[in-house]
Design an enzyme around this catalytic site. Structure first.
Site, PDB file in Angstrom:
ATOM      1  NE  ARG A 109     -29.342  -6.540 -60.397  1.00 58.31           N
ATOM      2  CZ  ARG A 109     -29.466  -7.697 -60.244  1.00 58.31           C
ATOM      3  NH1 ARG A 109     -28.919  -8.645 -60.783  1.00 58.31           N
ATOM      4  NH2 ARG A 109     -30.417  -8.204 -59.047  1.00 58.31           N
ATOM      5  CE  LYS A 113     -30.523  14.038 -66.215  1.00 60.09           C
ATOM      6  NZ  LYS A 113     -31.364  15.636 -66.310  1.00 60.09           N
ATOM      7  CD  GLU A 171     -34.138  21.592 -74.814  1.00 62.39           C
ATOM      8  OE1 GLU A 171     -32.872  22.059 -74.270  1.00 62.39           O
ATOM      9  OE2 GLU A 171     -34.999  20.888 -73.996  1.00 62.39           O
ATOM     10  CE  LYS A 182     -27.599  15.841 -72.801  1.00 64.12           C
ATOM     11  NZ  LYS A 182     -29.163  15.507 -72.497  1.00 64.12           N
ATOM     12  CD  GLU A 231     -29.671  17.246 -63.382  1.00 66.82           C
ATOM     13  OE1 GLU A 231     -29.542  16.714 -64.432  1.00 66.82           O
ATOM     14  OE2 GLU A 231     -30.639  17.887 -62.890  1.00 66.82           O
ATOM     15  NE  ARG A 265     -27.409  15.266 -67.620  1.00 66.40           N
ATOM     16  CZ  ARG A 265     -27.467  14.058 -68.109  1.00 66.40           C
ATOM     17  NH1 ARG A 265     -26.530  13.025 -67.813  1.00 66.40           N
ATOM     18  NH2 ARG A 265     -28.123  13.568 -69.117  1.00 66.40           N
ATOM     19  CG  ASN A 308     -33.369  21.301 -66.224  1.00 64.31           C
ATOM     20  OD1 ASN A 308     -33.047  20.283 -67.263  1.00 64.31           O
ATOM     21  ND2 ASN A 308     -34.190  21.067 -65.175  1.00 64.31           N
ATOM     22  CG  HIS A 345     -35.519  22.744 -69.276  1.00 63.78           C
ATOM     23  ND1 HIS A 345     -34.821  23.629 -70.245  1.00 63.78           N
ATOM     24  CD2 HIS A 345     -35.695  21.562 -70.112  1.00 63.78           C
ATOM     25  CE1 HIS A 345     -34.678  22.872 -71.273  1.00 63.78           C
ATOM     26  NE2 HIS A 345     -35.206  21.518 -71.066  1.00 63.78           N
ATOM     27  CG  HIS A 357     -40.308  20.781 -66.882  1.00 69.38           C
ATOM     28  ND1 HIS A 357     -39.072  20.587 -66.236  1.00 69.38           N
ATOM     29  CD2 HIS A 357     -39.911  20.113 -67.894  1.00 69.38           C
ATOM     30  CE1 HIS A 357     -38.233  20.055 -67.002  1.00 69.38           C
ATOM     31  NE2 HIS A 357     -38.581  19.847 -68.057  1.00 69.38           N
ATOM     32  CG  HIS A 413     -39.466  19.907 -73.964  1.00 65.25           C
ATOM     33  ND1 HIS A 413     -39.642  20.198 -72.572  1.00 65.25           N
ATOM     34  CD2 HIS A 413     -38.111  19.889 -74.108  1.00 65.25           C
ATOM     35  CE1 HIS A 413     -38.588  20.226 -72.232  1.00 65.25           C
ATOM     36  NE2 HIS A 413     -37.552  20.219 -72.860  1.00 65.25           N
TER      37      HIS A 413
HETATM   38  N1  GLY Z   1     -32.290  17.041 -70.695  1.00 72.20           N
HETATM   39  C1  GLY Z   1     -31.516  17.496 -69.611  1.00 72.20           C
HETATM   40  C2  GLY Z   1     -30.252  16.302 -69.471  1.00 72.20           C
HETATM   41  O1  GLY Z   1     -30.159  15.607 -70.108  1.00 72.20           O
HETATM   42  O2  GLY Z   1     -29.567  16.552 -68.267  1.00 72.20           O
END
Ligand code: GLY
Length: 365
Positions: free
Chosen positions: A118, A140, A182, A224, A234, A244, A248, A251, A255, A267
């Protein structure tokens, strides 16, 4: 030049260090309670992972696990192999994972660390520009399933991130350029100084050892950090800011391009096209000035990124956008700009606007 330490606050604070030859910092980040360290590295890196392993073996029992290349690492069988290896080596909750590689490696390694007992400590050592400014920061983690990318995962913040710019020396130029997609995105949504640096710098001078690339990396990471500290999970930002989700920007179409091209478009390249697309969309469905739309094209093209796309029909891309995991029900959502650094969510634009924006990027040279 000294290292730059960027602090990420919040419930699980950590530092992102930007500089050169940073491996020596690992024991300080991992701490004294750790006995065993699993190094999950992109198998294709070869000797690039050696300095990290050399430092770790002086302090810990090291289990080095080479992973398949790119997205092929982000599968349940690969995660399962890692869990089995950790189990056989007797990893406890006070042991740790170090990842070395691009975004796929940090995503998979972060997920293994998030799920083993965990959650154990993980330190990311990203080796691509894309991973430095995006995947490695913000917690993430995840793997792909047959139904799509990143559908299984967890938020698991790292204990630290080491962005060693020396590692970019052997990165193919087109991968470095893709990472700049990015970075430029961060310029539009939050930090226009990034755009000014791109606009005044000879793009050929953006190399691993240049002061300009370093400043771009640090600025993009600051963007970021600013976003994830306020909205790690998010859930949305305050005062109409997308939170957050702002990351995107570009994106949704990106995508769709990646999926319909069977991931033959990188990407960062798809993000560049997607940014021009949402700028065109905002000029139609919102109030974005054409000067800012054209600035998207100019800044992205300057660093060598594509700004037009016609390899798929609008119908196919529209269908792919509708199954994006950021869509809510059947309503398409886009992060758009009202101006530089002034983002908001545009929900449910008309099909006519979506189509016209695509026509604008399909026809542009
Ligand atoms: N790659 C987008 C984020 O980390 O939210």
């Amino acid at each position: 030049m000294t290292d730059t330490v960027l602090h990420v606050g919040g419930a699980s604070p950590y530092d992102v260090v930007v500089g050169h030859d940073l491996s020596g910092r690992l024991p300080g980040i991992l701490g004294e309670s750790v006995e065993r360290v699993a190094v999950l590295y992109a198998g294709s890196l070869g000797a690039l992972a050696d300095p990290v392993v050399d430092v770790l073996v002086e302090h810990y029992d090291v289990l080095a696990l080479g992973l398949p290349e790119g997205e092929r690492a982000k599968t349940a069988p690969v995660a399962s192999d890692c869990w089995e290896a950790l189990g056989e080596a007797g990893f406890t909750r006070s042991d740790a994972v170090v990842t070395i590689g691009g975004g796929a490696t940090t995503d998979l390694g972060g997920f293994v660390a998030a799920s083993w007992l965990r959650g154990v400590r993980v330190v990311h050592v990203p080796t691509t520009l894309l991973a430095m400014v995006d995947a490695a920061v913000g917690g993430k983690t995840g793997i792909n399933t047959g139904a799509g990318k990143n559908l299984v995962g967890a938020f698991h913040e790292p204990a630290g991130v080491l962005c060693d710019l020396s590692l970019l020396a052997s990165l193919p130029r087109e991968e470095l350029v893709a990472g700049l997609g990015e970075v430029v995105k961060c310029g539009f949504v939050a930090d226009p100084e990034i755009l000014e640096i791109v606009e005044r710098t000879d793009p050929g001078a953006l190399t691993h050892d240049s002061a300009e690339l370093r400043e771009l990396v640090e600025r993009a990471i600051r963007v970021k950090i600013g976003v994830v500290v306020d909205d790690l999970r998010e859930r949305g930002g305050a005062d109409g800011h997308p939170g957050r989700e702002v990351l995107n920007y570009g994106h949704t179409l990106a995508h769709a391009i990646e999926r319909t091209s069977d991931y033959s478009v990188r990407h960062g390249e798809a993000v560049a096209i997607g940014c021009v697309y949402v700028a065109e969309l905002a000029a139609r469905a919102g109030s974005l000035d054409r000067v800012v739309v054209e600035r998207h094209r100019a800044a992205l093209a300057r660093v060598g990124l594509p700004t037009s796309y016609d390899a798929a029909s609008f119908e196919d891309l529209h269908a792919a956008m509708k199954v994006d995991k950021k869509a809510r029900g059947s309503l398409l959502r886009f992060v758009v700009l009202d101006d530089l650094a002034s983002p908001r969510i545009l929900a449910g634009p008309s099909e006519a606007d979506l189509r016209a924006a695509y026509a604008a990027i399909a026809s542009a040279g």
